[in-house]
Design a protein around this motif. Structure first.
Motif, PDB file in Angstrom:
ATOM      1  N   ILE A   1      -6.602   1.420  -7.297  1.00 28.18           N
ATOM      2  CA  ILE A   1      -6.826   2.431  -8.755  1.00 28.18           C
ATOM      3  C   ILE A   1      -8.081   2.027  -9.543  1.00 28.18           C
ATOM      4  N   LEU A   2      -7.994   0.401  -9.581  1.00 26.62           N
ATOM      5  CA  LEU A   2      -9.168  -0.005 -10.475  1.00 26.62           C
ATOM      6  C   LEU A   2     -10.634  -0.049  -9.772  1.00 26.62           C
ATOM      7  N   GLY A   3     -10.482  -0.509  -8.297  1.00 26.80           N
ATOM      8  CA  GLY A   3     -11.601  -0.636  -7.347  1.00 26.80           C
ATOM      9  C   GLY A   3     -12.316  -1.822  -7.784  1.00 26.80           C
ATOM     10  N   ARG A   4     -13.336  -2.277  -6.894  1.00 26.75           N
ATOM     11  CA  ARG A   4     -14.036  -3.580  -6.995  1.00 26.75           C
ATOM     12  C   ARG A   4     -15.269  -3.273  -8.004  1.00 26.75           C
ATOM     13  N   LEU A   5     -15.522  -4.321  -8.612  1.00 25.21           N
ATOM     14  CA  LEU A   5     -16.823  -4.624  -9.507  1.00 25.21           C
ATOM     15  C   LEU A   5     -18.020  -4.226  -8.573  1.00 25.21           C
TER      16      LEU A   5
ATOM     17  N   VAL B   1     -12.074  -7.342  -9.598  1.00 23.37           N
ATOM     18  CA  VAL B   1     -11.623  -5.866  -9.600  1.00 23.37           C
ATOM     19  C   VAL B   1     -12.227  -5.359 -11.179  1.00 23.37           C
ATOM     20  N   ASP B   2     -12.346  -4.055 -11.358  1.00 19.69           N
ATOM     21  CA  ASP B   2     -12.822  -3.526 -12.483  1.00 19.69           C
ATOM     22  C   ASP B   2     -11.765  -3.365 -13.466  1.00 19.69           C
ATOM     23  N   GLY B   3     -11.113  -4.464 -14.015  1.00 19.71           N
ATOM     24  CA  GLY B   3     -10.182  -4.346 -15.094  1.00 19.71           C
ATOM     25  C   GLY B   3      -9.483  -5.933 -15.134  1.00 19.71           C
ATOM     26  N   ILE B   4      -8.562  -6.092 -15.821  1.00 20.16           N
ATOM     27  CA  ILE B   4      -7.825  -7.203 -15.892  1.00 20.16           C
ATOM     28  C   ILE B   4      -6.297  -7.204 -15.476  1.00 20.16           C
ATOM     29  N   SER B   5      -6.198  -7.901 -14.295  1.00 17.08           N
ATOM     30  CA  SER B   5      -4.662  -7.786 -13.613  1.00 17.08           C
ATOM     31  C   SER B   5      -4.404  -9.222 -13.634  1.00 17.08           C
TER      32      SER B   5
ATOM     33  N   ALA C   1      -2.792  -4.580  -4.321  1.00 14.47           N
ATOM     34  CA  ALA C   1      -3.065  -3.088  -3.780  1.00 14.47           C
ATOM     35  C   ALA C   1      -3.179  -2.251  -4.819  1.00 14.47           C
ATOM     36  N   ALA C   2      -2.546  -2.083  -5.938  1.00 13.41           N
ATOM     37  CA  ALA C   2      -2.793  -1.474  -7.005  1.00 13.41           C
ATOM     38  C   ALA C   2      -4.248  -1.752  -7.827  1.00 13.41           C
ATOM     39  N   SER C   3      -4.560  -2.746  -7.790  1.00 13.09           N
ATOM     40  CA  SER C   3      -5.842  -3.127  -8.546  1.00 13.09           C
ATOM     41  C   SER C   3      -7.054  -2.636  -7.465  1.00 13.09           C
ATOM     42  N   LEU C   4      -6.917  -2.717  -6.336  1.00 11.82           N
ATOM     43  CA  LEU C   4      -8.073  -2.289  -5.446  1.00 11.82           C
ATOM     44  C   LEU C   4      -8.094  -0.925  -5.225  1.00 11.82           C
TER      45      LEU C   4
ATOM     46  N   ALA D   1       0.936  -1.246   0.018  1.00 11.01           N
ATOM     47  CA  ALA D   1       0.020  -0.208   0.045  1.00 11.01           C
ATOM     48  C   ALA D   1       0.959   1.288   0.018  1.00 11.01           C
ATOM     49  N   SER D   2       1.856   1.201   0.661  1.00  6.68           N
ATOM     50  CA  SER D   2       2.953   2.351   1.031  1.00  6.68           C
ATOM     51  C   SER D   2       3.640   2.744  -0.239  1.00  6.68           C
TER      52      SER D   2
END
Length: 329
Positions: A119-123, A289-293, A114-117, A77-78
């Motif tokens: 920046i992209l956020g959850r569906l 997440v709202d994207g593909i990781s 962390a970046a996915s959550l 996260a940091s």
């Protein structure tokens, strides 16, 4: 980026080997399928040196220079909040803005999650995204989730994982009604922890093709198409399977194994290396997440990166993210 075709962002600095492995792996995926483009994120000088060495100027590849990088040992996260010009953060931000359509990285799993959550956020409708990993079995592919994103889960989380796994298995492998199992220490409905017992009851009440509990010693025999469990159990299960392949390889150097026995092991080891290794699928998918990781192994070879990019391309083509969202609407 002005590409009209889908663009897959690849963290060129990720993993143990960086651009020397990631760049040729990404280009090999492009050479096999030019229906998408690749954007390589990282130090432009190092990336360009690899591109010049390989000499694939005709491929749809671009470079996005990043002045920072996230190390494996950093707090996820940091690092995400403090290193805005790192490949993962830049690539995720570009996916959020629809400039790229997927992100592949062999950087730390924690940083990718962390970046996915962040920046992209959850569906919508999904409380906990899950890491889904593909395990080869004697009957075909098995999707295991969660493989490490959520150490503590509720029955509702595992039911959500089952819905996500069903969508992934159906869309990626063409299985009309994937079978779902719960990883447990026995087959009986009342067996296991309170989490397992309640999850069994809730899965039984859904319209999913739930077959019941699955024990660990049956996994590689292909008992079903999707297996759900909490992230702690799933991650340990995955590492046990990966470790078995290394154990088999180590037997070739064991002093108590005769030359004749080693010769007999080699065909089996060859089969395991071709089919039962993380390189076959390239990485794990963070579903929900709202994207593909796509999270590749830190030890990824060029072959693993190639396959990770191909999985990302298939997920884009099959609109997996939108279909996971629809399953939770």
């Amino acid at each position: 980026m002005s590409e009209t075709r889908p663009v897959i962002a690849v963290d060129a600095m990720g993993g143990d080997h960086g651009p020397a492995v990631v760049v040729p792996g990404a280009l090999a995926a492009l050479a096999a399928d030019s229906a998408f483009a690749v954007a390589l994120y990282g130090d432009q000088k190092q990336i360009q040196a690899e591109l010049d060495r390989i000499g694939k100027a005709d491929l749809p590849v671009s470079v996005v220079h990043c002045s920072q990088d996230i190390e494996m040992g950093e707090s996820p996260a940091s690092a995400i909040r403090g290193k805005k010009d790192s490949p993962i953060v830049r690539a995720m931000a570009d996916q959020k803005q629809k400039q790229v359509h997927a992100v592949v990285s062999a950087c730390s799993t924690g940083a990718m999650v962390a970046a996915s959550l962040i920046i992209l956020g959850r569906l919508p409708g999904i409380d906990r995204p899950a890491i889904a990993t593909i395990m080869p079995t004697v009957k075909g592919e098995l999707v295991l989730l969660d493989a490490g994103a959520n150490l503590v889960c509720t029955p509702e989380h595992l039911v959500s994982f089952a819905h996500m796994g069903e969508v992934f298995s159906r869309e990626m492998f063409g299985i009309a009604k994937p079978t779902i199992g719960q990883l447990n220490i026995g087959g009986e409905p009342k067996k296991g922890t309170d989490l397992c017992v309640e999850t069994y009851a809730q899965l039984s009440a859904t319209d999913l093709n739930f077959i019941g509990n699955v024990e660990g010693n049956d996994l590689m025999l292909g008992p079903c198409d999707v297996v759900v469990t909490d992230g702690f159990t799933g991650n340990n299960t995955l590492k046990m399977v990966e470790g078995f392949a290394r154990f088999m390889g180590a037997l070739l150097n064991h002093p108590r194994i005769s030359d004749a026995e080693k010769a007999g092991l080699k065909p089996v080891l060859g089969f395991l290396q071709q089919n039962f290794t993380y390189e076959v699928y390239g990485g794990a998918m963070l579903l929900g997440v709202d994207g593909i990781s796509i999270i590749s192994h830190g030890r990824s070879s060029s072959v693993a990166i190639t396959n990770a990019v191909k999985v990302a391309a298939d997920m884009i083509r099959n609109e997996v993210t939108a279909k996971v969202a629809a399953a939770h609407a």
